[in-house]
Design an enzyme around this catalytic site. Structure first.
Site, short mmCIF file in Angstrom:
data_model
loop_
_atom_site.label_atom_id
_atom_site.label_comp_id
_atom_site.label_asym_id
_atom_site.label_seq_id
_atom_site.Cartn_x
_atom_site.Cartn_y
_atom_site.Cartn_z
CB CYS A 110 -4.38 -31.21 -17.82
SG CYS A 110 -4.87 -30.28 -16.35
CG HIS A 153 -2.94 -33.69 -13.40
ND1 HIS A 153 -1.96 -32.99 -12.74
CD2 HIS A 153 -3.73 -32.76 -14.00
CE1 HIS A 153 -2.14 -31.69 -12.95
NE2 HIS A 153 -3.19 -31.52 -13.72
#
Lengths: 350, 350
Positions: free
Chosen positions: B129, B242
């Site tokens: 990710c 994130h």
């Protein structure tokens, strides 16, 4: 020796009281009078120091009859009043950014440049919290290996915005957990479960003032204007203790083992660096600790012989109150402050 | 065209369902069958797709009769079973790290190296990710200016540990707000109001596997092993999305205005960079958004002509489910997957 705290009722003021009490108990700072000042709104309130109740007075618009004044009342108050407070000979150790960049004001982290404090002209500046925390780890490395470039990304706690900042995080997190939508007042955006890459005001170069402070202040404390620093300052939803990811390009190559060895004897630093034992710096363990935790020490993958590391330091302690008291201790230890009448507090209030 | 999801009941599985539904509605991915698989514990549960109820089956230990299998069941499951699933001609788009570093497995972010997907031999890997989110912003810069060095510090959400990670943050935050002490199970230490510089296992060089993935995978996706990357991967108490602070040393100098211009037309990127308007990437605004937010674009203070920037991307979307579906869309658009019998779902369950 008389000590005064200006901004006694704030988050840093609260820590100043605790640090001073411990310092006195341990015989580090000897003083026999403590005066407490705050804004008219907080004046009259009572605070306990070493078991004795003290009354908070209104911050004076004139001289303060003390030997050392620990000021944490914000930049505008210090800017307007600090020169008046010191008219009767006191020295101000100021926690705001009001005087940090003045050429005749020493900017001091005692472990790094304590001797600069002795050259004060009435005002000594306490550095920005992010800088103070980074520099205790970086300065010893700079002395031995020469830091050429430093890249810093910060993980800053809400305590940087004082007690109100911490309260907003707690209150608004409660709101979100109960299905509501977080509001914000102390921060530019809602802080619960969020990340805000914006602390202090933006400068023309696209950096925030908080980010530039790390460059300006590190250069001044270390005494090396050639040290290049890029910082990204980020507010995250933690209560206290700032963390920082730091990458260092060194003039003389160093190994992680050498840096670990060097920092193991550095003042103000606790090497916490055992990945196998799951030991590394974290707010959970660094909070309320005087030393700055340093760990994740490893070879840089972008600079030959460079180092990456991670630090966590209590913003309210080394990043503010503790550093200020340590400056006072340094001055007294070098005969540059009044001595104590007795190690116990005798006269407790103005 | 038949699609299968392995790991349908997890956090990424949940997002895969939503992204697939939207993709089908918009006519991007045409398919007429959806099969759902999960562990025996979750098998038998019902999930709704486009208004129809589907039953989750036990993940088979043999061929899956589908054209494309979107797998998000963890590395050990994929490692053990992926080669069996594809025996009847399906292609697996695998979200785990099981095959990412195999020379004959393409590692794909469609905006960057979509054509690599066409060279698959039955398995295509979806990147980590953190890498996926960074690379959509960095790859266009690399193409035009050449990135020599990249320093990344991450602010990673608990969604990286799946639904259980998010649940632990919420539950344990509740405990702390009510005066209790946080416990931990999904994370190495308590996560509420904390920062943990430890994601995935430590390697011999002192970096975590999560940190090394950013180097390994970025190099593979961009196709440049000379690109040097140092990463510090940090878990923070956010739910999803994130963020990453990125510093770039460029072969050919760039100005922030040039980078802003370049990224304004880059696929998968939303330039969100107006400090005056308080606009910059944040989890609050990037969550559930397909594009990765990029902002805080400014001149590096450590690299001449280099750039600092900040990105926020939804870990469950571009960092996982969305990227996987986009790979399937890319394959189909290039005639490398079965066509649709109809744009509507006809047979809905195995």
């Amino acid at each position: 020796m008389r000590v005064a705290i200006v901004g006694a009722t704030g988050a840093v003021g609260h820590e100043l009281m605790a640090v001073l009490e411990k310092s006195q108990q341990e015989g580090k700072l000897k003083f026999d009078e403590l005066q407490l000042y705050a804004s008219p709104r907080s004046a009259g309130s009572k605070l306990t120091f070493a078991g004795k109740e003290l009354t908070v007075q209104v911050t004076p618009d004139g001289p303060i009859d003390a030997d050392v004044i620990l000021a944490s009342a914000g930049g505008s108050v210090s800017k307007a009043l600090a020169h008046k407070w010191i008219q009767n000979g006191a020295v101000v150790i100021d926690n705001s950014s009001a005087f940090r960049y003045d050429a005749d004001v020493p900017l001091v982290v005692p472990e790094v440049n304590g001797e600069a404090a002795l050259r004060h002209k009435g005002i000594i500046a306490n550095p920005n919290c992010t800088t103070a925390i980074a520099v205790v780890a970086v300065a010893p490395i700079h002395r031995k290996y020469g830091v050429k470039r430093m890249i810093v990304s910060t993980y800053q706690a809400t305590s940087g915005a004082g007690q109100k900042g911490m309260d907003e995080l707690l209150e608004q997190t409660h709101v979100v957990l109960h299905g509501g939508e977080a509001s914000h007042k102390e921060f530019v955006h809602p802080i619960p479960f969020n990340v805000i890459p914006h602390i202090d005001v933006f400068q023309d170069n696209g950096y925030t003032k908080e980010e530039m402070k790390v460059q300006w202040e590190t250069q001044k404390i270390i005494g090396d204007d050639s040290l290049k620093i890029s910082c990204t300052a980020v507010r995250i939803p933690t209560l206290r203790t700032h963390s920082e990811a730091i990458t260092l390009d060194l003039a003389k190559p160093a190994t992680p083992a050498e840096i670990r060895e060097l920092l193991s004897t550095a003042a103000g630093v606790e090497v916490r660096d055992d990945p196998e034992g799951k030991l590394y710096p974290m707010p959970l363990t660094a909070t309320r600790k005087y030393d700055v935790e340093v760990g994740r020490i490893r070879e840089s993958l972008v600079f030959d012989g460079g180092i990456d590391l991670f630090v966590s330091g209590d913003q309210l302690l080394k990043g503010a109150a503790l550093n200020a008291v340590q400056i006072a201790e340094y001055l007294q230890a070098h005969g540059a402050l009044g001595g104590a009448v007795s190690p116990q507090l005798s006269a407790v209030s103005p």
